[in-house]
Design a protein around this motif. Structure first.
Motif, PDB file in Angstrom:
ATOM      1  N   ALA A  49      -3.886   7.499   5.109  1.00  0.00           N
ATOM      2  CA  ALA A  49      -4.810   7.069   4.067  1.00  0.00           C
ATOM      3  C   ALA A  49      -5.310   5.652   4.328  1.00  0.00           C
ATOM      4  CB  ALA A  49      -4.101   7.130   2.700  1.00  0.00           C
ATOM      5  N   LEU A  50      -4.439   4.788   4.789  1.00  0.00           N
ATOM      6  CA  LEU A  50      -4.818   3.408   5.059  1.00  0.00           C
ATOM      7  C   LEU A  50      -5.840   3.313   6.191  1.00  0.00           C
ATOM      8  CD1 LEU A  50      -4.337   0.376   4.484  1.00  0.00           C
ATOM      9  CD2 LEU A  50      -2.507   0.457   6.182  1.00  0.00           C
ATOM     10  N   GLY A  56       0.728   7.785   4.009  1.00  0.00           N
ATOM     11  CA  GLY A  56       0.237   6.468   3.638  1.00  0.00           C
ATOM     12  C   GLY A  56      -0.520   5.796   4.758  1.00  0.00           C
ATOM     13  N   PHE A  79       0.829  -1.203   0.000  1.00  0.00           N
ATOM     14  CA  PHE A  79       0.000   0.000   0.000  1.00  0.00           C
ATOM     15  C   PHE A  79       0.865   1.255   0.000  1.00  0.00           C
ATOM     16  CE2 PHE A  79      -2.426   3.414   1.969  1.00  0.00           C
ATOM     17  CZ  PHE A  79      -3.631   3.351   1.258  1.00  0.00           C
ATOM     18  N   LEU A  80       1.925   1.263   0.789  1.00  0.00           N
ATOM     19  CA  LEU A  80       2.809   2.431   0.843  1.00  0.00           C
ATOM     20  C   LEU A  80       3.477   2.678  -0.506  1.00  0.00           C
ATOM     21  CD1 LEU A  80       4.449   1.888   4.349  1.00  0.00           C
ATOM     22  CD2 LEU A  80       2.817   3.674   3.736  1.00  0.00           C
ATOM     23  N   ILE A 116      -9.235   4.377   4.993  1.00  0.00           N
ATOM     24  CA  ILE A 116      -9.862   3.335   4.182  1.00  0.00           C
ATOM     25  C   ILE A 116     -10.422   2.228   5.059  1.00  0.00           C
ATOM     26  CG2 ILE A 116      -9.401   1.519   2.480  1.00  0.00           C
ATOM     27  CD1 ILE A 116      -7.322   3.420   1.234  1.00  0.00           C
ATOM     28  N   GLU A 131       2.279   1.726  -3.521  1.00  0.00           N
ATOM     29  CA  GLU A 131       1.269   2.124  -4.509  1.00  0.00           C
ATOM     30  C   GLU A 131       0.709   3.511  -4.211  1.00  0.00           C
ATOM     31  OE1 GLU A 131      -3.058   0.554  -6.261  1.00  0.00           O
ATOM     32  OE2 GLU A 131      -1.818  -0.754  -5.013  1.00  0.00           O
ATOM     33  N   ASN A 132       0.508   3.798  -2.924  1.00  0.00           N
ATOM     34  CA  ASN A 132      -0.140   5.044  -2.536  1.00  0.00           C
ATOM     35  C   ASN A 132       0.830   6.220  -2.428  1.00  0.00           C
ATOM     36  OD1 ASN A 132      -1.211   6.905  -0.053  1.00  0.00           O
ATOM     37  ND2 ASN A 132      -2.942   6.073  -1.212  1.00  0.00           N
ATOM     38  N   GLN A 133       2.100   5.916  -2.053  1.00  0.00           N
ATOM     39  CA  GLN A 133       3.040   6.993  -1.751  1.00  0.00           C
ATOM     40  C   GLN A 133       4.383   6.890  -2.475  1.00  0.00           C
ATOM     41  OE1 GLN A 133       2.643   9.784   0.196  1.00  0.00           O
ATOM     42  NE2 GLN A 133       0.476   9.268   0.256  1.00  0.00           N
ATOM     43  N   ARG A 157       5.903  10.712   3.730  1.00  0.00           N
ATOM     44  CA  ARG A 157       5.115   9.780   2.913  1.00  0.00           C
ATOM     45  C   ARG A 157       4.616   8.608   3.755  1.00  0.00           C
ATOM     46  NH1 ARG A 157       6.794   9.718  -3.329  1.00  0.00           N
ATOM     47  NH2 ARG A 157       7.597  11.844  -3.509  1.00  0.00           N
TER      48      ARG A 157
END
Length: 388
Positions: A383-384, A380, A336-337, A387, A339-341, A376
């Motif tokens: 954001a996680l 991240g 996730f980190l 979600i 892809e997202n950041q 970042r």
């Protein structure tokens, strides 16, 4: 030369250099693989350029000066007294360990490692058709310790133990007492002990690691050493194997030769000698910089991201981050980190099942990059959690 202030602040563009860290994956901030984003010591650069100015790059032998540089370094800094006749040259620590697994154990034998631990330990055992036995480290109150009762029991079943000293990824320096006890248990069960000490120089300022062979007189101990992490010269592929056991040494010598792992390249010897003989002050300043980076991370997590806990450490530039409060598998979190950041941290599961609540972060970079990476990480995680 203590009057020289070395540059650890400049950001070096490493793109388009065939860098595993920066070119192989498409990540903005790679903080995973264990190499540094600092300029190497000037003496190393100067020695390489001097050798490069000679127009012939033929086959190269390992000089006595290289062995002397190791001997003097470990004697001076760690009271580890080595002799030339007890040393073998190799292209790297992991190739050496792979060779030793092949010549000192048999297919199907069990080999013990202490997890969570450097992920290549798993590969090198399994790829040689041996079986991994894990002595899981005990994690309590934010600190790791050895489960000696479990170690005693499992050593009775294995042929070899691979020790990480200092330990990657937890960054712990094993005490002389702990190393001595490991030696006693290996002696009790007649287990060959290989100590990977590649991170030994990268301790907090004025802190020193304990070489296994200084802490224990176990006769079946083998030590692997290299300047590759300390001086950021892994690309030169150079290391030594040391043991006072002449019988084991001859067996290893033959296997390294069979595996074509005992030769050097035209620049490796030059780089190593310049590192150990001319770059000690650079290393001391590097240690100060890495320690300062640790304090930045510790303060940032405490004030900005308290859901993640830093496991206290006194060695390496690799930080072990306790992310258990997120309750997210480390592969998912790391993915996730990225892809997202665009932030690449190592997933803890890679270091063994007991590492699945953790991420490993490489902080050997200029502070500008470190602070960008921390920002970042926070973005991240935020954001996680939204979600979730």
């Amino acid at each position: 030369m203590k009057n020289i202030k070395y540059d650890f602040k400049s950001v070096i563009d490493r793109h388009n250099t065939n860098s595993l860290k920066w070119d192989y994956f498409d990540d903005d901030i790679p903080m995973w693989v264990a190499d540094m984003d600092f300029k190497v010591a000037p003496a190393i650069t100067e020695s390489i350029l001097k050798r490069a100015n000679h127009p012939v790059y033929g086959y190269t032998v390992v000089s006595d000066e290289l062995y002397d540089s190791y001997i003097n370094w470990w004697n001076r800094r760690y009271d580890f007294k080595m002799s030339r006749e007890d040393m073998l040259y190799s292209i790297g620590v992991m190739p050496s360990i792979s060779s030793m697994i092949r010549c000192l154990t048999d297919i199907g034998d069990e080999i013990l490692i202490q997890s969570p631990v450097y992920h290549v330990f798993y590969y090198v055992v399994e790829d040689n058709n041996r079986k991994v036995v894990e002595n899981e480290l005990i994690y309590e109150n934010g600190e790791y310790n050895i489960d000696f009762d479990d170690l005693d029991e499992k050593l009775s079943k294995v042929k070899m133990m691979i020790l990480c000293n200092p330990h990657n990824p937890i960054g712990k320096i094993w005490s002389k007492e702990e190393l001595s006890k490991i030696g006693e248990l290996c002696c009790k069960h007649d287990v060959i002990l290989i100590s990977d000490e590649i991170h030994c120089d990268l301790t907090d300022p004025d802190v020193y690691y304990n070489p296994f062979e200084v802490s224990s007189d176990y006769e079946k101990a083998i030590t692997c050493l290299s300047p590759s992490k300390s001086f950021n010269i892994a690309g030169f592929q150079s290391s030594i194997v040391h043991t006072k056991n002449s019988e084991l040494l001859e067996i290893i010598k033959t296997q390294l030769h069979v595996d074509n792992s005992d030769s050097t390249n035209v620049f490796a010897t030059t780089a190593v000698i310049a590192a150990y003989n001319e770059s000690e002050e650079w290393l001391n300043q590097l240690k100060d910089e890495i320690f300062e980076n640790k304090q930045i991370v510790k303060k940032y997590l405490k004030e900005e991201l308290p859901i993640i806990k830093l496991v206290e450490c006194d060695s390496t530039y690799l930080l072990w981050l306790d992310c258990s409060a997120l309750n997210v598998p480390s592969k998912v979190l790391s993915g996730f980190l990225r892809e997202n950041q665009g932030l690449f941290l190592s997933a803890g599961i890679d270091f063994g099942k007991s590492g699945d609540n953790f991420l490993r972060m490489n902080i050997a970079c200029p502070q500008k990059l470190l602070k960008e990476g921390l920002g970042r990480l926070k973005a991240g995680i935020t954001a996680l959690t939204i979600i979730k």
